[in-house]
Enzyme design. Structure first.
Site, PDB file in Angstrom:
ATOM      1  N   LYS A 178       6.601   0.820  71.102  1.00  0.00           N
ATOM      2  CA  LYS A 178       6.908  -0.480  70.275  1.00  0.00           C
ATOM      3  C   LYS A 178       6.384  -1.540  71.021  1.00  0.00           C
ATOM      4  O   LYS A 178       7.257  -2.050  71.898  1.00  0.00           O
ATOM      5  CB  LYS A 178       8.353  -0.473  69.669  1.00  0.00           C
ATOM      6  CG  LYS A 178       8.603  -1.183  68.379  1.00  0.00           C
ATOM      7  CD  LYS A 178       7.853  -2.435  68.223  1.00  0.00           C
ATOM      8  CE  LYS A 178       8.880  -3.490  68.562  1.00  0.00           C
ATOM      9  NZ  LYS A 178       8.351  -4.752  68.648  1.00  0.00           N
ATOM     10  N   GLU A 254      14.643  -3.359  82.077  1.00  0.00           N
ATOM     11  CA  GLU A 254      13.955  -4.735  82.874  1.00  0.00           C
ATOM     12  C   GLU A 254      14.034  -5.672  82.186  1.00  0.00           C
ATOM     13  O   GLU A 254      13.247  -5.878  81.213  1.00  0.00           O
ATOM     14  CB  GLU A 254      12.805  -4.233  83.130  1.00  0.00           C
ATOM     15  CG  GLU A 254      12.624  -2.705  84.298  1.00  0.00           C
ATOM     16  CD  GLU A 254      11.249  -2.185  84.670  1.00  0.00           C
ATOM     17  OE1 GLU A 254      10.293  -2.868  84.400  1.00  0.00           O
ATOM     18  OE2 GLU A 254      11.424  -1.747  85.494  1.00  0.00           O
ATOM     19  N   CYS A 288       8.288 -12.197  84.528  1.00  0.00           N
ATOM     20  CA  CYS A 288       9.592 -12.236  84.752  1.00  0.00           C
ATOM     21  C   CYS A 288       9.928 -12.500  86.150  1.00  0.00           C
ATOM     22  O   CYS A 288      11.360 -12.868  86.412  1.00  0.00           O
ATOM     23  CB  CYS A 288      10.012 -10.651  84.444  1.00  0.00           C
ATOM     24  SG  CYS A 288       9.325  -9.498  85.262  1.00  0.00           S
ATOM     25  N   GLU A 390      16.844 -19.209  81.902  1.00  0.00           N
ATOM     26  CA  GLU A 390      15.468 -18.702  81.915  1.00  0.00           C
ATOM     27  C   GLU A 390      14.660 -19.260  80.848  1.00  0.00           C
ATOM     28  O   GLU A 390      14.931 -19.408  79.727  1.00  0.00           O
ATOM     29  CB  GLU A 390      15.494 -17.089  81.530  1.00  0.00           C
ATOM     30  CG  GLU A 390      13.762 -16.592  81.797  1.00  0.00           C
ATOM     31  CD  GLU A 390      13.624 -15.181  81.200  1.00  0.00           C
ATOM     32  OE1 GLU A 390      14.187 -14.703  80.266  1.00  0.00           O
ATOM     33  OE2 GLU A 390      13.251 -14.267  82.305  1.00  0.00           O
TER      34      GLU A 390
HETATM   35  N1  LIG Z   1      12.531  -7.384  84.334  1.00  0.00           N
HETATM   36  C1  LIG Z   1      11.249  -7.220  84.089  1.00  0.00           C
HETATM   37  O1  LIG Z   1      10.553  -6.015  84.473  1.00  0.00           O
HETATM   38  C2  LIG Z   1      10.438  -8.086  83.013  1.00  0.00           C
HETATM   39  C3  LIG Z   1       9.085  -8.034  82.792  1.00  0.00           C
HETATM   40  C4  LIG Z   1       8.525  -8.842  81.917  1.00  0.00           C
HETATM   41  C5  LIG Z   1       9.381  -9.594  80.963  1.00  0.00           C
HETATM   42  N2  LIG Z   1      10.571  -9.531  81.278  1.00  0.00           N
HETATM   43  C6  LIG Z   1      11.528 -10.468  80.247  1.00  0.00           C
HETATM   44  O2  LIG Z   1      10.974 -10.252  78.895  1.00  0.00           O
HETATM   45  C7  LIG Z   1      11.083 -11.600  78.354  1.00  0.00           C
HETATM   46  C8  LIG Z   1      10.025 -11.961  77.295  1.00  0.00           C
HETATM   47  O3  LIG Z   1       9.562 -10.684  76.700  1.00  0.00           O
HETATM   48  P1  LIG Z   1      10.015 -11.043  75.093  1.00  0.00           P
HETATM   49  O4  LIG Z   1      10.340 -12.083  74.754  1.00  0.00           O
HETATM   50  O5  LIG Z   1       8.751  -9.959  74.353  1.00  0.00           O
HETATM   51  O6  LIG Z   1      11.468 -10.231  74.982  1.00  0.00           O
HETATM   52  P2  LIG Z   1      12.150  -9.903  73.842  1.00  0.00           P
HETATM   53  O7  LIG Z   1      13.539  -9.252  74.182  1.00  0.00           O
HETATM   54  O8  LIG Z   1      12.164 -10.740  72.769  1.00  0.00           O
HETATM   55  O9  LIG Z   1      11.285  -8.814  73.275  1.00  0.00           O
HETATM   56  C9  LIG Z   1      10.965  -7.414  73.945  1.00  0.00           C
HETATM   57  C10 LIG Z   1      10.592  -6.170  72.771  1.00  0.00           C
HETATM   58  O10 LIG Z   1      11.802  -5.911  72.440  1.00  0.00           O
HETATM   59  C11 LIG Z   1      11.728  -5.859  70.964  1.00  0.00           C
HETATM   60  N3  LIG Z   1      12.910  -6.235  70.169  1.00  0.00           N
HETATM   61  C12 LIG Z   1      13.535  -7.233  69.772  1.00  0.00           C
HETATM   62  N4  LIG Z   1      14.727  -7.275  69.359  1.00  0.00           N
HETATM   63  C13 LIG Z   1      14.898  -5.629  69.179  1.00  0.00           C
HETATM   64  C14 LIG Z   1      15.950  -4.983  68.656  1.00  0.00           C
HETATM   65  N5  LIG Z   1      17.101  -5.590  68.026  1.00  0.00           N
HETATM   66  N6  LIG Z   1      15.699  -3.560  68.641  1.00  0.00           N
HETATM   67  C15 LIG Z   1      14.820  -3.005  69.307  1.00  0.00           C
HETATM   68  N7  LIG Z   1      13.644  -3.815  69.774  1.00  0.00           N
HETATM   69  C16 LIG Z   1      13.953  -5.136  69.866  1.00  0.00           C
HETATM   70  C17 LIG Z   1      10.511  -6.867  70.714  1.00  0.00           C
HETATM   71  O11 LIG Z   1       9.978  -6.650  69.355  1.00  0.00           O
HETATM   72  C18 LIG Z   1       9.745  -6.602  71.768  1.00  0.00           C
HETATM   73  O12 LIG Z   1       8.888  -5.483  71.528  1.00  0.00           O
HETATM   74  C19 LIG Z   1      11.650 -12.538  79.283  1.00  0.00           C
HETATM   75  O13 LIG Z   1      13.016 -12.605  79.280  1.00  0.00           O
HETATM   76  C20 LIG Z   1      11.297 -11.697  80.657  1.00  0.00           C
HETATM   77  O14 LIG Z   1      11.843 -12.360  81.761  1.00  0.00           O
HETATM   78  C21 LIG Z   1      11.506  -8.828  82.047  1.00  0.00           C
HETATM   79  O1  LIG Z   2       6.796 -10.006  83.971  1.00  0.00           O
HETATM   80  C1  LIG Z   2       7.155  -9.159  84.644  1.00  0.00           C
HETATM   81  C2  LIG Z   2       6.433  -8.463  85.549  1.00  0.00           C
HETATM   82  C3  LIG Z   2       6.852  -7.098  85.963  1.00  0.00           C
HETATM   83  C4  LIG Z   2       5.876  -6.419  86.793  1.00  0.00           C
HETATM   84  C5  LIG Z   2       6.002  -5.002  86.828  1.00  0.00           C
HETATM   85  O2  LIG Z   2       6.911  -4.331  86.204  1.00  0.00           O
HETATM   86  C6  LIG Z   2       5.308  -4.280  87.722  1.00  0.00           C
HETATM   87  O3  LIG Z   2       4.436  -4.908  88.545  1.00  0.00           O
HETATM   88  O4  LIG Z   2       5.427  -3.100  87.745  1.00  0.00           O
END
Ligand SMILES: NC(=O)c1ccc[n+]([C@@H]2O[C@H](COP(=O)([O-])OP(=O)(O)OC[C@H]3O[C@@H](n4cnc5c(N)ncnc54)[C@H](O)[C@@H]3O)[C@@H](O)[C@H]2O)c1
Ligand SMILES: O=C/C=C/C=C(\O)C(=O)O
Length: 486
Positions: A178, A254, A288, A390
């Site tokens: 998804k 993550e 992230c 964040e």
């Molecule tokens: N730790 C990591 O490796 C990492 C990497 C990249 C991004 N991030 C984090 O991601 C965030 C930004 O991404 P975003 O805004 O797309 O995140 P988000 O949590 O809003 O959405 C992520 C995904 O989850 C889905 N989603 C939302 N609600 C849901 C539900 N109730 N059930 C199932 N799926 C659902 C969304 O449609 C999307 O596909 C930031 O907080 C960032 O720090 C973390």
């Molecule tokens: O935005 C977050 C970046 C994550 C990076 C990875 O998961 C990776 O480098 O494997």
């Protein structure tokens, strides 16, 4: 050519629905395509296809053949490099100069590294004596966990999706992906690549849509999904974890970060500036692992603030096709509103705005895009919201510190614990500080330097579990033991 219709990919076929939503280009907020939203029916079909594929040719395929297919995927992603680049940049607006070095190459590498991993990593073996004086042997072996639900964010769409699909397929699972509603294009395109190289139908499926009451929630609630892997916001991760509790299914999460950079006075100053400019502003701050809190040892504080300001003001804002651009728009109007609301909060909290703080003037139709200025603040107390929460934008607060203990206390005083960057030439201090940081990943004199064999994930509210290298095998396989009395 940018597709104007983005479809679901189910059982090897592209599938439209009767519900469509808009796909917009962040550089000007214009609608550039329509996305077919998957309902419960399509999500169910995708999960059923994935389940059936486990029992079909994919499930009975030799490891060698599976590895060959993954290696063919790497070749084909590279053959379609320009198509992936176009698609990723249309969805995100990011500079092609960046996506061609980070997003797309990693899309290919994420298959290669796990093909190598499953080829080379043995399982354990133990010999034991038995109560009757005889012997027994034990060996471990791995089986796929089954159908894996892969829920992805929008910031590095292909990179973060393949980071999970790569190991999932290498371990013999099937997936239903998804993608983020904002960035569906590269996941759809990968379906063509899967078909081209001969990955059996149903192994890779994509369902488009949103979270709650849409494809995301339907997928996480589906009882035939055996494991859920997610990258995104912490609050969403918690919702997914609750969904996974039904049926006791494993999760890998993550999630968010509020990462610190710690700059000691003995650092290589130019490298610390160059690295911090990247860690704050790469991908318009939508990484992230990115830095939103910078702590600088007092003797070099003023000089550091001045140099980071000059660097921020030297960022070249531009559209993906501009070869000189290193700073694109945010992903959407919604995210632009969120980041700008934090720019406002910072001022209300009493920040000194060193640079930025608003929207850059863009010509013509670009004025409607999701642009924000690279922004630096100083002067806030550690309790300020822009230091605690964040933002996920191109901004940071810089604060001075006097001692190692003080900076560790401040840097660790956050609910997140994803990553940090430490800048010093004192090797003992580098190890000491890195090990005391309550984060999953500490970089010393570098940032976002990735060896894909290493554990990747967050401490505290930044994540549950580790992926990368053998740690991905732990999540994407069911490790069993066979005990044989000889
Ligand atoms: N730790 C990591 O490796 C990492 C990497 C990249 C991004 N991030 C984090 O991601 C965030 C930004 O991404 P975003 O805004 O797309 O995140 P988000 O949590 O809003 O959405 C992520 C995904 O989850 C889905 N989603 C939302 N609600 C849901 C539900 N109730 N059930 C199932 N799926 C659902 C969304 O449609 C999307 O596909 C930031 O907080 C960032 O720090 C973390
Ligand atoms: O935005 C977050 C970046 C994550 C990076 C990875 O998961 C990776 O480098 O494997």
């Amino acid at each position: 050519m940018i597709a104007d219709k983005i479809l679901n990919f189910i059982d090897g076929e592209y599938v439209a629905t009767d519900k469509w939503y808009e796909n917009r280009n962040p550089i000007n907020n214009k609608v550039i395509g329509m996305v077919a939203e998957a309902g419960e029916k399509e999500v169910d079909a995708a999960v059923k296809a994935a389940k059936a594929a486990l029992k079909g040719p994919w499930g009975s395929m030799s490891l060698q053949k599976r590895i060959e297919l993954l290696e063919a995927l790497v070749v084909e992603i590279n053959n379609r490099f320009d198509d992936f680049l176009e698609a990723e940049c249309a969805d995100t607006g990011k500079p092609k100069s960046m996506a061609s070095h980070v997003d797309i190459p990693r899309g290919a590498a994420n298959f290669k590294v796990f093909a190598d991993m499953v080829k080379n990593v043995p399982t354990e073996f133990f010999e034991m004596t038995t109560p009757d004086g005889g012997k027994a042997i034990n060996y471990g072996y791995r089986r796929p966990v089954g159908v894996v639900g892969v829920i992805c964010p929008w910031n590095l769409p292909l990179l973060l999706m393949t980071w999970k699909v790569g190991p999932a397929l290498a371990c013999g699972n099937t997936v239903v992906v998804k993608p983020s509603e904002d960035t569906p294009r590269t996941a759809a395109l990968l379906g063509e690549v899967m078909n081209k190289v001969g990955i059996p139908k149903g192994v890779y499926n994509v369902v488009n849509g949103f979270g709650a009451n849409s494809a995301g929630a339907f997928l996480t609630a589906h009882p035939d999904v055996d494991a859920l892997t997610f990258t995104g916001e912490t609050r969403t991760g918690e919702v997914i974890m609750k969904a996974a509790a039904n049926g006791s299914r494993p999760v890998s999460l993550e999630m968010g970060g509020k990462n610190a950079a710690i700059v000691f006075a003995d650092c290589d100053f130019d490298k610390a500036i160059e690295g911090t400019l990247r860690s704050v502003f790469l991908n318009c701050g939508q990484v992230c692992l990115g830095t939103e809190r910078v702590y600088v040892e007092r003797p070099i504080f003023d000089k550091f603030v001045a140099a980071l300001k000059a660097g921020a003001e030297g960022m070249k804002i531009g559209v993906p096709d501009d070869p000189a651009a290193n700073f694109g728009p945010l992903v959407s109007k919604k995210h632009q509103e969120k980041v700008l609301s934090y720019y406002k909060v910072a001022v209300e909290e009493g920040a000194t705005v060193v640079t930025g703080g608003g929207v850059p003037q863009m010509p013509g139709e670009l004025a409607d895009g999701c642009w924000v200025q690279p922004t630096i603040w100083t002067g806030l107390p550690e309790t300020a919201r822009v230091i605690k929460e964040e933002i996920f934008g191109p901004c940071c607060h810089i604060a001075p510190f006097d001692t190692e203990e003080e900076v560790l206390e401040k840097a660790n005083d956050n609910k997140y614990g994803l990553a940090c960057a430490i800048w010093t030439q004192d090797v003992s201090r580098a190890h000491r500080v890195a090990q005391k940081m309550e984060v999953g990943i500490s970089w010393v004199n570098s940032w976002f330097l990735r060896d894909l064999r290493t554990p990747f994930g967050g401490s505290k509210q930044s994540g549950i579990g580790r992926e990368g290298g053998v740690h991905s095998l732990e999540f994407y396989t069911d490790l069993k033991n066979v005990c044989i009395k000889l």
